[in-house]
Design a protein around this motif. Structure first.
Motif, PDB file in Angstrom:
ATOM      1  N   ILE A   1       0.849  -1.207   0.000  1.00  0.00           N
ATOM      2  CA  ILE A   1       0.000   0.000   0.000  1.00  0.00           C
ATOM      3  C   ILE A   1       0.886   1.259   0.000  1.00  0.00           C
ATOM      4  CG2 ILE A   1      -1.590   1.347   1.452  1.00  0.00           C
ATOM      5  CD1 ILE A   1      -2.798  -1.397   2.344  1.00  0.00           C
ATOM      6  N   GLY A   2       1.931   1.236   0.841  1.00  0.00           N
ATOM      7  CA  GLY A   2       2.849   2.385   0.892  1.00  0.00           C
ATOM      8  C   GLY A   2       3.599   2.540  -0.421  1.00  0.00           C
ATOM      9  N   ASP A   3       3.927   1.410  -1.031  1.00  0.00           N
ATOM     10  CA  ASP A   3       4.663   1.437  -2.295  1.00  0.00           C
ATOM     11  C   ASP A   3       3.843   2.129  -3.391  1.00  0.00           C
ATOM     12  OD1 ASP A   3       6.833   0.856  -3.950  1.00  0.00           O
ATOM     13  OD2 ASP A   3       5.970  -1.044  -4.605  1.00  0.00           O
ATOM     14  N   TRP A   4       2.523   1.924  -3.398  1.00  0.00           N
ATOM     15  CA  TRP A   4       1.675   2.594  -4.404  1.00  0.00           C
ATOM     16  C   TRP A   4       1.792   4.110  -4.259  1.00  0.00           C
ATOM     17  CZ3 TRP A   4      -2.936  -0.945  -2.632  1.00  0.00           C
ATOM     18  CH2 TRP A   4      -2.779  -2.215  -3.186  1.00  0.00           C
ATOM     19  N   ASP A   5       1.824   4.584  -2.997  1.00  0.00           N
ATOM     20  CA  ASP A   5       1.934   6.035  -2.765  1.00  0.00           C
ATOM     21  C   ASP A   5       3.324   6.554  -3.171  1.00  0.00           C
ATOM     22  OD1 ASP A   5      -0.570   5.837  -1.726  1.00  0.00           O
ATOM     23  OD2 ASP A   5      -0.005   6.150   0.367  1.00  0.00           O
ATOM     24  N   LEU A   6       4.349   5.771  -2.824  1.00  0.00           N
ATOM     25  CA  LEU A   6       5.712   6.200  -3.168  1.00  0.00           C
ATOM     26  C   LEU A   6       5.893   6.261  -4.684  1.00  0.00           C
ATOM     27  CD1 LEU A   6       7.651   4.160  -0.463  1.00  0.00           C
ATOM     28  CD2 LEU A   6       7.475   6.657  -0.581  1.00  0.00           C
ATOM     29  N   ARG A   7       5.302   5.283  -5.378  1.00  0.00           N
ATOM     30  CA  ARG A   7       5.405   5.301  -6.841  1.00  0.00           C
ATOM     31  C   ARG A   7       4.731   6.552  -7.407  1.00  0.00           C
ATOM     32  NH1 ARG A   7       6.704   2.223 -10.918  1.00  0.00           N
ATOM     33  NH2 ARG A   7       7.207   0.506  -9.541  1.00  0.00           N
ATOM     34  N   ALA A   8       3.560   6.885  -6.851  1.00  0.00           N
ATOM     35  CA  ALA A   8       2.837   8.084  -7.319  1.00  0.00           C
ATOM     36  C   ALA A   8       3.682   9.343  -7.087  1.00  0.00           C
ATOM     37  CB  ALA A   8       1.489   8.194  -6.616  1.00  0.00           C
TER      38      ALA A   8
ATOM     39  N   GLY B   1       8.418  16.095   4.909  1.00  0.00           N
ATOM     40  CA  GLY B   1       8.056  15.692   6.279  1.00  0.00           C
ATOM     41  C   GLY B   1       7.992  14.194   6.444  1.00  0.00           C
ATOM     42  N   ILE B   2       7.484  13.512   5.433  1.00  0.00           N
ATOM     43  CA  ILE B   2       7.367  12.047   5.568  1.00  0.00           C
ATOM     44  C   ILE B   2       8.580  11.324   4.979  1.00  0.00           C
ATOM     45  CG2 ILE B   2       6.076  11.516   3.428  1.00  0.00           C
ATOM     46  CD1 ILE B   2       4.305   9.849   5.702  1.00  0.00           C
ATOM     47  N   LEU B   3       9.111  11.827   3.876  1.00  0.00           N
ATOM     48  CA  LEU B   3      10.235  11.110   3.245  1.00  0.00           C
ATOM     49  C   LEU B   3      11.495  11.188   4.111  1.00  0.00           C
ATOM     50  CD1 LEU B   3       9.675  12.124  -0.510  1.00  0.00           C
ATOM     51  CD2 LEU B   3       9.091   9.946   0.599  1.00  0.00           C
ATOM     52  N   ALA B   4      11.625  12.272   4.880  1.00  0.00           N
ATOM     53  CA  ALA B   4      12.781  12.377   5.793  1.00  0.00           C
ATOM     54  C   ALA B   4      12.742  11.226   6.800  1.00  0.00           C
ATOM     55  CB  ALA B   4      12.768  13.717   6.511  1.00  0.00           C
ATOM     56  N   GLN B   5      11.534  10.841   7.207  1.00  0.00           N
ATOM     57  CA  GLN B   5      11.412   9.729   8.171  1.00  0.00           C
ATOM     58  C   GLN B   5      11.902   8.431   7.525  1.00  0.00           C
ATOM     59  OE1 GLN B   5      10.189  10.893  11.058  1.00  0.00           O
ATOM     60  NE2 GLN B   5       9.559  12.841  10.165  1.00  0.00           N
ATOM     61  N   MET B   6      11.631   8.299   6.227  1.00  0.00           N
ATOM     62  CA  MET B   6      11.950   7.040   5.541  1.00  0.00           C
ATOM     63  C   MET B   6      13.413   6.944   5.122  1.00  0.00           C
ATOM     64  SD  MET B   6       8.686   6.273   3.185  1.00  0.00           S
ATOM     65  CE  MET B   6       7.112   5.895   3.914  1.00  0.00           C
TER      66      MET B   6
ATOM     67  N   PHE C   1      15.622   2.518  11.728  1.00  0.00           N
ATOM     68  CA  PHE C   1      14.416   1.713  11.527  1.00  0.00           C
ATOM     69  C   PHE C   1      14.553   0.816  10.303  1.00  0.00           C
ATOM     70  CE2 PHE C   1      12.408   5.420  13.701  1.00  0.00           C
ATOM     71  CZ  PHE C   1      11.968   4.716  14.817  1.00  0.00           C
ATOM     72  N   THR C   2      14.074  -0.408  10.446  1.00  0.00           N
ATOM     73  CA  THR C   2      14.027  -1.288   9.275  1.00  0.00           C
ATOM     74  C   THR C   2      12.612  -1.860   9.163  1.00  0.00           C
ATOM     75  OG1 THR C   2      14.825  -3.115  10.646  1.00  0.00           O
ATOM     76  CG2 THR C   2      16.463  -1.976   9.314  1.00  0.00           C
ATOM     77  N   ALA C   3      12.107  -1.912   7.946  1.00  0.00           N
ATOM     78  CA  ALA C   3      10.759  -2.445   7.699  1.00  0.00           C
ATOM     79  C   ALA C   3      10.612  -2.607   6.193  1.00  0.00           C
ATOM     80  CB  ALA C   3       9.704  -1.469   8.220  1.00  0.00           C
ATOM     81  N   PRO C   4       9.697  -3.481   5.765  1.00  0.00           N
ATOM     82  CA  PRO C   4       9.496  -3.667   4.319  1.00  0.00           C
ATOM     83  C   PRO C   4       9.188  -2.355   3.587  1.00  0.00           C
ATOM     84  CG  PRO C   4       8.373  -5.390   5.561  1.00  0.00           C
ATOM     85  CD  PRO C   4       8.915  -4.438   6.571  1.00  0.00           C
ATOM     86  N   ILE C   5       8.480  -1.426   4.247  1.00  0.00           N
ATOM     87  CA  ILE C   5       8.150  -0.165   3.558  1.00  0.00           C
ATOM     88  C   ILE C   5       9.423   0.654   3.273  1.00  0.00           C
ATOM     89  CG2 ILE C   5       7.572   1.015   5.760  1.00  0.00           C
ATOM     90  CD1 ILE C   5       6.077   1.763   2.273  1.00  0.00           C
ATOM     91  N   TYR C   6      10.416   0.561   4.158  1.00  0.00           N
ATOM     92  CA  TYR C   6      11.660   1.306   3.912  1.00  0.00           C
ATOM     93  C   TYR C   6      12.473   0.629   2.804  1.00  0.00           C
ATOM     94  CZ  TYR C   6      10.182   3.279   8.355  1.00  0.00           C
ATOM     95  OH  TYR C   6       9.428   3.855   9.346  1.00  0.00           O
ATOM     96  N   ASP C   7      12.353  -0.686   2.696  1.00  0.00           N
ATOM     97  CA  ASP C   7      13.014  -1.380   1.577  1.00  0.00           C
ATOM     98  C   ASP C   7      12.398  -0.925   0.256  1.00  0.00           C
ATOM     99  OD1 ASP C   7      14.469  -2.756   3.459  1.00  0.00           O
ATOM    100  OD2 ASP C   7      13.156  -4.516   3.447  1.00  0.00           O
TER     101      ASP C   7
ATOM    102  N   TYR D   1      13.234   4.062  -5.017  1.00  0.00           N
ATOM    103  CA  TYR D   1      12.935   5.324  -5.689  1.00  0.00           C
ATOM    104  C   TYR D   1      14.086   6.311  -5.497  1.00  0.00           C
ATOM    105  CZ  TYR D   1       8.422   3.097  -5.917  1.00  0.00           C
ATOM    106  OH  TYR D   1       7.422   2.192  -6.164  1.00  0.00           O
ATOM    107  N   LYS D   2      15.047   6.182  -6.387  1.00  0.00           N
ATOM    108  CA  LYS D   2      16.257   6.980  -6.218  1.00  0.00           C
ATOM    109  C   LYS D   2      15.953   8.478  -6.338  1.00  0.00           C
ATOM    110  CE  LYS D   2      21.099   7.271  -7.548  1.00  0.00           C
ATOM    111  NZ  LYS D   2      21.074   8.726  -7.529  1.00  0.00           N
TER     112      LYS D   2
END
Ligand SMILES: N[C@@H](CCC(=O)N[C@@H](CS)C(=O)NCC(=O)O)C(=O)O
Length: 235
Positions: free
Chosen positions: A164-171, A196-201, A207-213, A218-219
């Motif tokens: 779900i997060g990946d769909w947003d990151l792709r957009a 604000g949000i990408l700095a967290q990632m 932090f490690t999690a599939p969403i950060y992978d 997205y270079k």
């Protein structure tokens, strides 16, 4: 002088809350002078029980969206004034995607996944006096996980949340493409919100999690986040 009430910086990031970081990014990008007050104790006076809020001329304004509205009305629409109606509509839709959807993938990664919760617990609760530190962290975590479930994000599996997060990151990545900012050469309120949000990632590497992978694919978003960080926060 605008006063910003927030949690406070962690590592290189001005705040672990994407909402606090987005407001601070807005103030910096708009070049508005401000001072900060950091600490969870400010939640007690927060008009809506959450951070961030700002104070100016004895007026308190809570919620990042209402803060943006207030700043635009009071100080001029410095960041979005040049946008077309279509760009403003895109800004609205993408900001809601970040605040109301992508945000919850971060909540899940930090509060649900045990290995990240240990880090978060240390950030927020390490200075709590005994005996509060014995039970307050668990209570707050329970409440955060209840919120995650009520929102709906917490009902998905870890892998589905990453998808779900990946769909947003792709957009976000597709909208940015190879531009400096989302709408060209100048930052807008969408850039403040995205930072604000990408700095967290990208900048909080503990932090490690599939969403950060997923995020690391997205270079252009990673470079964009580092660029904004270096320009507005690293000095
Ligand atoms: N809609 C609010 C959301 C702010 C928010 O959720 N802040 C969180 C931190 S990320 C908070 O203060 N949570 C404390 C709580 O819910 O008790 C905004 O845009 O400012």
């Amino acid at each position: 002088m605008i006063e910003l009430f927030k949690f406070g910086s962690v590592g290189p990031v001005c705040d672990p809350s994407p909402f606090c970081a987005k407001v601070e990014a807005y103030l910096k990008m708009a070049n508005l002078p401000y001072e900060t007050h950091s600490g969870t104790e400010h939640m007690q006076n927060a008009p809506k029980g959450k951070l961030p809020y700002i104070k100016e001329d004895d007026k308190l304004i809570a919620d990042s969206s209402f803060i943006f509205k207030y700043l635009k009305e009071k100080h001029g629409d410095i960041l979005d004034g040049h946008l077309s109606d279509e760009q403003k509509a895109t800004t609205h839709a993408y900001m809601k995607m970040i605040d109301e959807n992508l945000y919850w993938t971060i909540v899940h990664s930090r509060w649900q996944l045990d290995h990240n919760w240990i880090i978060l617990k240390d950030w927020f609760f390490s200075t709590l006096p005994f005996p509060l530190k014995l039970f307050v962290p668990g209570m707050v975590r329970k409440s955060a996980l209840k919120g995650l479930k009520s929102h709906g994000m917490g009902r998905h599996s870890d892998a589905e949340i990453a998808e779900i997060g990946d769909w947003d990151l792709r957009a976000l990545s597709d909208l940015l493409a190879d531009k400096e900012y989302f709408f060209g050469d100048h930052p807008s309120s969408l850039d403040a919100t995205a930072y604000g949000i990408l700095a967290q990632m990208y900048l909080l590497k503990d932090f490690t999690a599939p969403i950060y992978d997923k995020a690391r694919k997205y270079k252009n978003l990673m470079d964009y986040t580092n660029r904004i960080h270096d320009k507005y926060f690293a000095a």
